[in-house]
Enzyme design. Structure first.
Site, PDB file in Angstrom:
ATOM      1  N   ASN A   1     -68.858   7.302 -17.054  1.00 21.61           N
ATOM      2  CA  ASN A   1     -68.891   5.955 -16.482  1.00 21.61           C
ATOM      3  C   ASN A   1     -68.883   6.151 -14.972  1.00 21.61           C
ATOM      4  O   ASN A   1     -67.846   6.464 -14.392  1.00 21.61           O
ATOM      5  CB  ASN A   1     -67.654   5.161 -16.948  1.00 21.61           C
ATOM      6  N   TRP A   2     -70.033   5.972 -14.371  1.00 20.72           N
ATOM      7  CA  TRP A   2     -70.146   6.263 -12.939  1.00 20.72           C
ATOM      8  C   TRP A   2     -69.575   5.174 -12.047  1.00 20.72           C
ATOM      9  O   TRP A   2     -69.433   5.371 -10.848  1.00 20.72           O
ATOM     10  CB  TRP A   2     -71.615   6.540 -12.590  1.00 20.72           C
ATOM     11  N   LYS A   3     -69.317   4.005 -12.618  1.00 21.52           N
ATOM     12  CA  LYS A   3     -68.785   2.880 -11.819  1.00 21.52           C
ATOM     13  C   LYS A   3     -69.728   2.618 -10.640  1.00 21.52           C
ATOM     14  O   LYS A   3     -70.932   2.764 -10.790  1.00 21.52           O
ATOM     15  CB  LYS A   3     -67.350   3.187 -11.368  1.00 21.52           C
TER      16      LYS A   3
ATOM     17  N   HIS B   1     -64.620  -3.303 -19.464  1.00 17.48           N
ATOM     18  CA  HIS B   1     -63.850  -2.272 -18.769  1.00 17.48           C
ATOM     19  C   HIS B   1     -62.688  -2.946 -18.035  1.00 17.48           C
ATOM     20  O   HIS B   1     -62.835  -4.062 -17.530  1.00 17.48           O
ATOM     21  CB  HIS B   1     -64.749  -1.512 -17.776  1.00 17.48           C
TER      22      HIS B   1
ATOM     23  N   GLU C   1     -61.523  -2.605 -15.178  1.00 18.65           N
ATOM     24  CA  GLU C   1     -61.826  -3.026 -13.800  1.00 18.65           C
ATOM     25  C   GLU C   1     -62.553  -4.368 -13.799  1.00 18.65           C
ATOM     26  O   GLU C   1     -62.369  -5.186 -12.894  1.00 18.65           O
ATOM     27  CB  GLU C   1     -62.654  -1.940 -13.098  1.00 18.65           C
TER      28      GLU C   1
ATOM     29  N   GLU D   1     -58.643   2.869 -23.328  1.00 18.95           N
ATOM     30  CA  GLU D   1     -58.399   3.299 -21.945  1.00 18.95           C
ATOM     31  C   GLU D   1     -57.108   2.668 -21.417  1.00 18.95           C
ATOM     32  O   GLU D   1     -57.123   1.527 -20.931  1.00 18.95           O
ATOM     33  CB  GLU D   1     -59.568   2.850 -21.058  1.00 18.95           C
TER      34      GLU D   1
ATOM     35  N   GLY E   1     -58.224   6.741 -13.377  1.00 21.24           N
ATOM     36  CA  GLY E   1     -58.350   7.127 -11.971  1.00 21.24           C
ATOM     37  C   GLY E   1     -57.044   7.552 -11.326  1.00 21.24           C
ATOM     38  O   GLY E   1     -56.958   7.662 -10.103  1.00 21.24           O
TER      39      GLY E   1
ATOM     40  N   SER F   1     -58.614   9.516 -16.967  1.00 16.25           N
ATOM     41  CA  SER F   1     -58.363  10.848 -16.390  1.00 16.25           C
ATOM     42  C   SER F   1     -58.644  11.991 -17.374  1.00 16.25           C
ATOM     43  O   SER F   1     -57.965  13.006 -17.355  1.00 16.25           O
ATOM     44  CB  SER F   1     -56.939  10.946 -15.837  1.00 16.25           C
TER      45      SER F   1
ATOM     46  N   GLY G   1     -64.646   8.789 -16.123  1.00 17.59           N
ATOM     47  CA  GLY G   1     -65.013   8.306 -14.802  1.00 17.59           C
ATOM     48  C   GLY G   1     -65.179   9.460 -13.840  1.00 17.59           C
ATOM     49  O   GLY G   1     -66.212  10.136 -13.795  1.00 17.59           O
ATOM     50  N   GLY G   2     -64.116   9.739 -13.080  1.00 18.13           N
ATOM     51  CA  GLY G   2     -64.148  10.735 -12.011  1.00 18.13           C
ATOM     52  C   GLY G   2     -64.828  12.051 -12.382  1.00 18.13           C
ATOM     53  O   GLY G   2     -65.710  12.539 -11.662  1.00 18.13           O
TER      54      GLY G   2
HETATM   55  P1  PGA Z   1     -61.328   8.096 -14.964  1.00 17.41           P
HETATM   56  O1  PGA Z   1     -62.032   6.702 -15.399  1.00 17.41           O
HETATM   57  O2  PGA Z   1     -61.846   9.150 -15.901  1.00 17.41           O
HETATM   58  O3  PGA Z   1     -61.726   8.316 -13.557  1.00 17.41           O
HETATM   59  O4  PGA Z   1     -59.851   7.887 -15.146  1.00 17.41           O
HETATM   60  C1  PGA Z   1     -62.201   6.392 -16.737  1.00 17.41           C
HETATM   61  C2  PGA Z   1     -62.845   5.035 -16.857  1.00 17.41           C
HETATM   62  O5  PGA Z   1     -62.541   4.143 -16.061  1.00 17.41           O
HETATM   63  O6  PGA Z   1     -63.679   4.814 -17.750  1.00 17.41           O
END
Ligand code: PGA
Length: 257
Positions: free
Chosen positions: A13-15, A99, A101, A171, A177, A217, A238-239
């Site tokens: 998930n590149w956001k 998500h 966010e 999640e 993050g 994470s 994500g990251g």
């Molecule tokens: P993260 O993000 O791996 O950076 O914690 C996961 C996500 O938001 O899908």
């Protein structure tokens, strides 16, 4: 993971990250080191503006493309929005829905999540439906009740025959993050609960076939342990998905299981 009954999916998930130029560079770096993973499908969910280019760039690799959101209507006066139909027409296969966010910053609710899940399915997209609790909710001891509520809301009106296209991602918000990961046991408990809810709603055969990911994470160091759990069928990352070598290490961990 249980590769006998369901597909393992490792999704980045590149956001709001990576320009077109950076996406191109990532593709060049990833393709030679990814190979052709046997046991899992690799998905990259990228910003809308780079979807078409990503489709082209990863055409010759074993990578599917996903979007990070969609609108629930197919067209109309919704300035700035993108419909599931538009995504499908671009060749997109997956779409992240709900998500945390988006729930936190863009007023996404369980009600809009449900409408978006149905719009995605009606247009032949596979929704990756995100659910998860905040730290306060975990400390209050209401995690499983909350997850049950979120899953039931997301699936309201979704017929059994479409369930094999639905992916869930557990999640925990406190793990996104932050570098803090749920323990494998905590993640397994919630993923198992999600499968139990699906079993109650649709029966054992349907529940057995649904891919349930963990996200928050996830990285090369913790992926193997998380993916070894019976009800964790992949990751939403994500990251660590922004670096080609780290993503490949997670894919390799999935293939080792
Ligand atoms: P993260 O993000 O791996 O950076 O914690 C996961 C996500 O938001 O899908």
């Amino acid at each position: 993971m249980n590769t006998r009954y369901r597909k393992t999916i490792i999704a980045g998930n590149w956001k709001m990250n990576k320009t077109l130029t950076e996406t191109r560079a990532f593709a060049e770096e990833l393709k030679p080191i990814l190979g052709r993973p046997k046991w899992c499908e690799v998905v990259l969910c990228v910003p809308f503006v780079n979807l078409q280019a990503a489709g082209r760039l990863f055409k010759d690799a074993k990578v599917s493309i996903g979007a990070e959101n969609c609108h629930y209507e197919s067209s109309g006066a919704f300035t700035g929005e993108v419909s599931a139909e538009m995504l499908k027409d671009l060749g997109v296969k997956y779409v992240v829905i709900g998500h945390s966010e988006r729930r936190q910053y863009y007023n996404e609710t369980d009600f809009t999540v449900n409408k978006k899940v149905k719009a995605a399915l009606d247009n032949g997209l596979r929704p990756i439906v995100c659910v998860g609790e905040s730290l306060e909710q975990r400390e209050l001891g209401v995690t499983l009740e909350l997850i049950t509520y979120q899953v039931k809301c997301a699936l309201a009106g979704v017929p059994a025959e479409k369930m094999r296209h639905v992916v869930f991602a557990y999640e925990p918000i406190w793990a996104i993050g932050t570098g803090k990961t749920a323990t494998a046991q905590e993640a397994q408990e919630v993923c198992q609960t999600i499968r139990t809810i699906i079993r109650k709603l649709y029966g054992a055969r349907v529940a057995r076939a649904v891919t349930i990911q963990y996200g928050g994470s996830m990285n090369a160091a913790n992926a193997y342990e998380l993916l070894s759990q019976p009800d964790i069928d992949g990751g939403l990352i994500g990251g660590a998905s922004l670096k080609a070598d780290q993503l490949v290490e997670i894919v390799n961990a999935a293939n080792q299981e």
